[in-house]
Design a protein around this motif. Structure first.
Motif: not given
Ligand code: G
Ligand code: MN
Length: 248
Positions: A45-57
């Motif tokens: 599956x492919x996820x755009x940045x909006x889906x993971x950036x907050x968690x990453x931050x």
């Protein structure tokens, strides 16, 4: 997505960039491309940045992600010498001078490469620590990069900060541009921002252009560039840039 998933994705090089064209309102041809980060999951599956950036931050992994994005974009610019790309960085990265040093190191033996790189920073970045953000922006310009303020109108940058940062480009948020084809407060805001940008010598990008009517209205209002699904969805570099090359 857990932190372990993200770390594993970094280890496995499952982050990649897609490109969306940004066209001139004079020619409606692509002048540069926005690079958007995508994550390929282990199940394909492919996820755009909006889906993971907050968690990453939140997990303190944004330094590693933005560093990988930098590597990817430098590779891309090297492989495609005619193209200009705009890269998004997290507001946290605008106070991370190790990222700047990495950019300097990667580009010092590649003449002209920074001139083909625009760095997009978000409005929220501009307010959390304006002095540091200003130093970061000044250093980018010194290296030859262009600087864009992203999603303008959706965040909190005031006129003082806009004046201090003196970006090359202001990207007007789609919540305003999507209503530009008819009279109303949103169009008034777009008009005012274009006026201001012209006076301060900033170029403008209208984000989220989805219709012909909206593209024409924004071009008539005097926006410099247009971006949105009407002109192209984000696509893999080999697909997007090959088409661009055939055209030019
Ligand atoms: O914050 P920033 O402007 O960098 O976000 C870009 C995001 O906007 C991407 O996820 C991209 O896919 C999306 N996008 C690009 N063009 C359009 C558009 O025309 N309409 C909408 N709704 N989203 C868009
Ligand atoms: Mn952006």
């Amino acid at each position: 997505m857990s932190n372990d998933d993200i770390k594993r994705a970094l280890d496995d090089a499952r982050l990649f960039l897609v490109l969306q064209p940004i066209v001139s309102t004079l020619t409606f041809q692509p002048m540069f491309y926005e690079a958007l980060l995508r994550l390929r999951l282990s199940d394909g599956g492919i996820r755009p940045a909006v889906d993971f950036i907050e968690a990453v931050e939140g997990a303190g992994l944004i330094g590693a992600i933005d560093r990988r994005a930098l590597d990817l974009v430098v590779d891309l610019l090297e492989q495609h010498p005619a193209f200009h790309v705009a890269l998004n960085i997290s507001s946290l990265t605008t106070s991370d001078f190790t990222w700047l040093r990495a950019l300097d190191r990667l580009t010092s033996d590649r003449p002209g490469l920074t001139r083909r790189l625009t760095v997009e920073i978000t409005e929220t970045a501009a307010i959390t620590d304006i002095d540091r953000t200003q130093a970061f922006v000044d250093a980018l310009k010194e290296m030859g990069c262009r600087v864009a303020i992203d999603d303008y109108g959706a965040g909190h940058t005031n006129f003082t900060n806009l004046n201090l940062l003196a970006p090359d480009i202001v990207k007007i948020d789609r919540t305003y541009t999507m209503h530009a084809a008819h009279a109303g407060n949103e169009r008034t805001f777009v008009e005012a921002l274009i006026d201001l940008s012209r006076t301060l010598s900033f170029e403008t990008v209208a984000e989220g252009v989805e219709t012909d009517a909206s593209a024409k209205a924004l071009a008539d209002l005097g926006v410099t560039y247009l971006q949105g699904y009407f002109f192209g969805e984000p696509g893999l570099p080999q697909d997007v840039l090959d088409v661009g090359q055939e055209r030019s």
